[in-house]
Structure formats: structure tokens, C-alpha cells
Motif scaffolding. Structure first.
Motif, short mmCIF file in Angstrom:
data_model
loop_
_atom_site.label_atom_id
_atom_site.label_comp_id
_atom_site.label_asym_id
_atom_site.label_seq_id
_atom_site.Cartn_x
_atom_site.Cartn_y
_atom_site.Cartn_z
N ASN A 83 1.23 -4.65 -0.53
CA ASN A 83 0.60 -3.80 0.48
C ASN A 83 1.42 -3.79 1.76
OD1 ASN A 83 -1.37 -2.01 1.05
ND2 ASN A 83 -2.99 -3.52 1.40
N ILE A 140 4.42 -1.69 1.19
CA ILE A 140 4.04 -0.27 1.20
C ILE A 140 3.85 0.22 2.64
CG2 ILE A 140 2.15 1.32 0.62
CD1 ILE A 140 1.84 -0.38 -2.00
N LYS A 164 5.65 3.22 4.58
CA LYS A 164 4.95 4.36 5.19
C LYS A 164 5.37 4.58 6.63
CE LYS A 164 0.76 4.39 2.33
NZ LYS A 164 -0.63 3.91 2.23
N ILE A 171 7.28 1.96 -2.87
CA ILE A 171 7.66 0.54 -2.87
C ILE A 171 9.16 0.41 -2.60
CG2 ILE A 171 7.81 -1.58 -4.26
CD1 ILE A 171 5.11 -0.71 -5.53
N HIS A 176 3.97 7.97 -6.70
CA HIS A 176 5.12 7.99 -7.61
C HIS A 176 4.77 7.12 -8.82
CE1 HIS A 176 9.16 7.45 -9.13
NE2 HIS A 176 9.59 8.38 -8.30
N ASP A 198 5.62 3.43 -8.60
CA ASP A 198 4.74 2.63 -7.75
C ASP A 198 3.46 2.27 -8.49
OD1 ASP A 198 6.52 2.67 -5.61
OD2 ASP A 198 5.71 4.54 -4.81
N LYS A 213 -7.36 1.01 -7.64
CA LYS A 213 -6.90 0.12 -6.57
C LYS A 213 -5.48 0.51 -6.15
CE LYS A 213 -6.78 -4.66 -5.16
NZ LYS A 213 -7.01 -6.06 -5.49
N MET A 262 -4.09 1.97 -2.48
CA MET A 262 -3.03 1.34 -1.69
C MET A 262 -1.92 2.32 -1.36
SD MET A 262 -2.62 -2.36 -3.54
CE MET A 262 -1.10 -2.85 -2.70
N LEU A 263 -1.66 3.23 -2.28
CA LEU A 263 -0.49 4.09 -2.13
C LEU A 263 -0.75 5.33 -1.28
CD1 LEU A 263 0.82 3.84 -5.79
CD2 LEU A 263 1.93 2.93 -3.75
N LYS A 264 -2.02 5.74 -1.21
CA LYS A 264 -2.28 7.00 -0.50
C LYS A 264 -2.48 6.81 1.00
CE LYS A 264 -3.57 10.36 -3.85
NZ LYS A 264 -4.61 11.27 -4.34
#
Lengths: 138, 405
Positions: free
Chosen positions: A26, A29, A33, A77, B342, B345, B399, B403-405
Motif C-alpha cells: 500500500n 502504491i 500515485k 506497483i 493493471h 498489480d 481488496k 488499494m489500486l483505485k
């Protein structure tokens, strides 16, 4: 301005503080971002780092004695990992980047935790950074 | 007999482990399946009790190994209903099988002719034909794919014509799960006298195939996708077609006589089996076939279809979830993207939660291009997967997406 070693230590401490690997991801990530990315025009084919599973573009510029990196990736990632490397190595003396010690990756547990193909991708990014730095350091 | 997935799972010790602290949910079966104890034990038994080189020896162990290997040839013959065991060739895998045929056709296919494949082939059923076309000057054609991931066969008569020398396509797509209209395509190919090959990589573990009923010239299977060992492929060929082809590789086992000037080749199947074969793999594959047939491929397919339907139902509400390839006729493959993420990910974050899926292009770059995606995430189900695992997969996916959005 912190030195490469100081920056590395911050990363090691951050990673040490976060217990769960999902949370470490996290963190990666979030770094991805918040990274300043490349514009579409800047994403040239020859900036692609070879050996990554996803697309990673790495751009280097000389600023005095320093080398400044910018990057982007199509997967978040990978973007986070390159953001982390930029945090450590960007806007540092080219000579120091070229000869920087990489044991921080082991201390972060990153190398052990990534799958071999992803670990290779990480090493490809670093190799490319060091290569640019070496050229700029003359 | 009721299909008891929990008893079945007990036959696969590898499934009983944790990954990153979570129970393993193995959903990468289209890449390779896990092996039951019966297969592992058969291989151990071979090495513990009758390891020897086959065919050449007069001694007892060699004869036992030869008998073991040859009885599997017969078992495979019966499984796909070939006319005779000599039509079953052991190869290194499907890639090797297809290259054997494509190489063999080098002096048969001529300039002015064409070779027909489809847009949804695995690279192993594209590249050998591109190479054949380069060698011979023949033209490579393909059936395109529609938005559902099905072959567009309206213009079958213009794609397969009088000059078609070879038609080669997969029974079930590894990237999409689509089940292709095999008989329709074969009938058309046969009407123009083309050589035909069906790639059964994905159908082997999910569908019964009768090669005589199909009338196909060549059919190829992969052991490791059918709960058997890696490094072994099956190549079925009609006797007259195999006899018409030159051998692909030279060496031991495939010859009748050798002088320093010239050799004469053995008959089929040995002509295509140069070198010491993958004996342990063949013996293990025999055990895998027995295992699968005892459960019944129809029962396995029904179980997998239930899992696939359940997974689609569970995952569809996830925002941005899009299935790539939603043909009405599909087998056990859920290929998908989640908009705004992606596939790599997703794969990493699912792995962190113990769920093994595949991400990327699945060795099918052309079909990924056709769908305008850089790759997909793919969950594929096998005889040992459960609904509880689908639930874990869905929860892990949610989950990851959050986390990715």
C-alpha cells in the motif's frame, strides 16, 4: 538536502515500521500515485527500461553535477518502486549515484519479497539509473 | 458417485499450504495443473523399482520400463479413440508437436497455397506456421475474433479455399476459454483436402475428444495441463499422414539401420521419437489419465462450469470488472480486466493474499491486441477448486481493487 544514505535509511525505517506486506505494498502504491509522471509525449520508446514485466519509462537529465530522474510506468506497483528509487537517487551527485551501495534493498526486505522476475525488473531500473549517472559523471 | 471435491483435494498435498500467511488458492490451472498423489507415486515407483532405458534392453528392468511406457501409449489411444497405438507419439510438449508437423510439411506445402489459423491461437500455434510460410512462400491466413471472443466464421469459404494446405486451430482458447466449433471447421478443411491439426492444450483436462469421430489428421495434448508431469506432449496423427511426413529430428530410437553413409528410418511412432523418451513422464501421465477418467471428464467439466458461473456472478458487481471473452461456449477460464487497474498489480496483490492467478498476455499477443488490452488477469479452474476458494478470490480481488483505485 539529505544524502543518498540518509534517504535510504528513511526508506528502511519506513518499511521496518510497517508490519504487514499488504501495507508495505500500500505504501509503495501511494508513492506511485503521488509521483510526478511523464507526459504522453515524453514517453518515448527508447526510455523504456528493458527487463520489466510492465512498461517503465525512465528519463535522466543533468543538473550541474547532479542527475535528475523522472519516470512513469503503466502498472502502479512498478510506478511505486521507481518512485522510491527516484526519491533516493534523483537530484544527487551523478558520481555518488553511479557508485551507490544497494544494500538498502536487502535491508528493506524488498529483494526477497519480490518474485524473481520482478526483482530482475527492479535491478534493471537501478542499472539504468546508474548507467545514466555514470555517463553524466564523465 | 457424487463428486466430492474435499476427498479429491486430499489427493493434492501441494494445495494444503499457506502463502504469505493465507491459505493457497491455486487458480492458475490453465498454465499448469497440480499433480495428484497417484502421479507422484507412479513416478517414485518407476525410479524405485524399474528405472531402465526402454526398447533396446533384453534385461528385465528394461522390459518392465518398456511395458510401462507402451501401456500408456495404448491408454492414450483408448482415451482419444485413435485407431492404433502407433498413431500416438510422445513429444516434449505441444510446442514440439506442432513444430514436428510444421517442419514435416516443409516440402509438401507449396508457394501459392495458404495455411489457416485463428486470431486466438497460442504463440506455439502461430510461430511454427509463420516459419513454415517463410520457408515455403505460402500465405498465412486467420479467422478473426468478435467482441465475445468467438471466431468469426461467416466467411469460412473465402478463408479456407481450394489452395488451403493446412488448417490448424485450438479446441479451447487459453486466453479466453472459448470453445471453438471444431467439427464445422474440420469439415470445411477436409472438403478442400487440407491437412488439419487441433491443439487440445486446454481441452485435454475438460473435454472428451474422439479423433476418429472428428476425422482430424493431428491432435495434440499437454500432459502437465492434465494433472501429469511437465515435459511431455502427446501427438496423435493418422497413420497415412504420419507416414507421409519426414522425421523432425534424427538420433537413436528413430532409425532402422545406420551406416556411415545413410540411415533408414523406423516406422511410426518411433520415427518421430528420436532419443531416450521422457519415460518417467509417460508413466506419470498414465497415472494422471487413470485418475481423470476415474472421476470422469464430464463430471470434472460440470464441476468447473459451476465454479466459472459462480465466479462470474460473484465478481461481476465489482466496479470496472470486465470479462474478456464471454462466449456462450466456454471452459473454466475467467479472463478479465478491472478498469483503472493493471493486471500485473492485481496479480501481485492477489498473490499477497494467497491467490495464484496469471497475468499478462498468456502467449497470445494478437488476441490481446484485438481486444485493445495490454494483458488480462486470468483465473482458471480445475477439478480440485471449490466455491469457498472462489469466495476467497473475490474478496482478495475486491481488496486489491480498493488499494489500486
Amino acid at each position: 538536502m539529505s544524502s543518498i544514505q540518509e534517504k535510504q535509511q528513511v526508506l528502511i525505517d519506513d518499511f521496518d515500521f510497517i508490519e504487514e506486506w499488504m501495507d508495505k505494498y500500500n505504501h509503495i502504491i501511494e508513492m506511485g500515485k503521488s509521483m510526478t509522471t511523464l507526459s504522453e509525449e515524453e514517453k518515448e520508446e527508447d526510455l523504456l527500461v528493458k527487463g520489466c514485466q510492465s512498461k517503465v519509462w525512465l528519463k535522466a537529465e543533468k543538473k550541474g553535477d547532479n542527475v535528475v530522474f523522472k519516470a512513469d510506468a503503466d502498472a502502479i506497483i512498478a510506478k511505486g518502486i521507481v518512485a522510491m528509487l527516484i526519491d533516493v537517487f534523483s537530484d544527487q551527485p551523478a558520481k555518488e549515484v553511479a557508485h551507490a551501495d544497494l544494500s538498502f534493498l536487502e535491508k528493506m526486505g524488498l529483494k526477497d519479497h519480490l518474485s524473481p522476475t520482478r526483482a530482475n525488473g527492479l535491478m534493471s531500473m537501478i542499472t539504468q539509473m546508474k548507467y545514466y549517472a555514470l555517463v553524466f559523471a564523465g | 458417485m457424487a463428486y466430492n471435491v474435499h476427498d479429491i483435494r486430499a489427493q493434492f498435498p501441494i494445495l494444503n499450504q499457506t502463502i504469505h500467511g493465507h491459505p493457497l488458492v491455486y487458480l492458475d490451472n490453465a498454465a499448469t495443473s497440480q499433480k495428484p498423489l497417484a502421479v507422484i507415486n507412479a513416478i517414485s515407483d518407476y525410479y524405485l523399482n524399474y528405472n531402465a532405458n526402454v526398447h533396446r534392453g533384453v534385461h528385465t528392468l528394461s522390459q518392465r520400463a518398456t511395458d510401462g511406457m507402451e501401456s500408456v501409449r495404448e491408454q492414450v489411444r483408448a482415451h482419444i479413440n485413435a485407431k492404433e497405438a502407433a498413431e500416438i507419439i510422445f513429444t516434449r510438449g505441444i510446442t514440439d508437436s506442432i513444430n514436428t508437423i510444421a517442419f514435416g510439411l516443409s516440402s509438401i506445402v507449396k508457394k501459392g497455397q495458404n495455411v489457416v489459423i485463428t486470431e486466438m491461437e497460442h504463440h506455439s500455434n502461430i510461430v511454427p506456421w509463420q516459419m513454415l510460410c517463410e520457408r515455403t512462400g505460402a500465405e498465412l491466413r486467420y479467422f478473426p475474433v468478435n467482441a465475445q471472443g468467438e471466431l468469426v466464421i461467416n466467411d469460412v469459404d473465402t478463408i479456407i479455399d481450394e489452395d488451403t494446405a493446412v488448417v490448424s486451430f485450438n479446441h479451447i482458447s487459453n486466453a479466453l476459454g472459448t470453445i471453438n466449433p471444431v467439427q464445422l471447421l474440420l469439415k470445411k478443411a477436409q472438403s478442400v483436402g487440407a491437412w488439419t491439426l487441433v491443439d487440445g492444450a486446454q481441452s485435454g483436462p475438460h473435454a472428451m475428444v474422439d479423433v476418429q469421430d472428428w476425422g482430424v489428421d493431428f491432435f495434440t495434448l499437454s500432459s502437465h495441463k492434465m494433472y501429469g508431469p511437465t515435459g511431455l506432449g502427446i501427438l496423435y496423427g493418422k497413420r497415412e499422414r504420419l507416414e507421409a511426413l519426414p522425421p523432425y529430428q534424427g538420433g537413436g530410437e528413430m532409425i532402422e539401420t545406420v551406416t556411415m553413409e545413410k540411415s533408414s528410418y523406423a516406422g511410426i511412432p518411433h520415427k518421430f521419437e528420436a532419443g531416450t523418451p521422457h519415460i518417467e513422464g509417460i508413466i506419470g501421465f498414465g497415472a494422471a489419465l487413470t485418475f481423470v477418467n476415474e472421476l470422469g471428464i464430464e463430471n470434472i467439466a460440470a464441476h468447473e462450469a459451476e465454479l466459472l458461473a459462480y465466479a462470474v456472478e460473484q465478481c461481476s458487481p465489482i466496479e470496472g470488472f470486465r470479462i474478456i471473452g464471454d462466449s456462450m461456449h466456454k471452459a473454466s477460464v475467467l479472463s478479465f480486466v478491472v478498469d483503472g487497474t493493471h493486471p500485473y498489480d492485481l496479480g501481485v496483490l492477489l498473490d499477497q493474499q494467497g491467490v495464484a492467478i496469471r497475468t499478462g498476455q498468456h502467449c497470445t499477443q494478437p488476441i490481446m491486441d484485438a481486444f485493445c488490452v495490454t494483458g488480462t488477469a486470468r483465473a482458471s479452474f480445475a477439478l480440485y477448486n471449490t466455491k469457498e476458494e472462489v469466495d476467497l478470490f473475490k474478496a482478495a480481488l475486491e481488496k486489491a481493487v480498493n488499494m489500486l483505485k
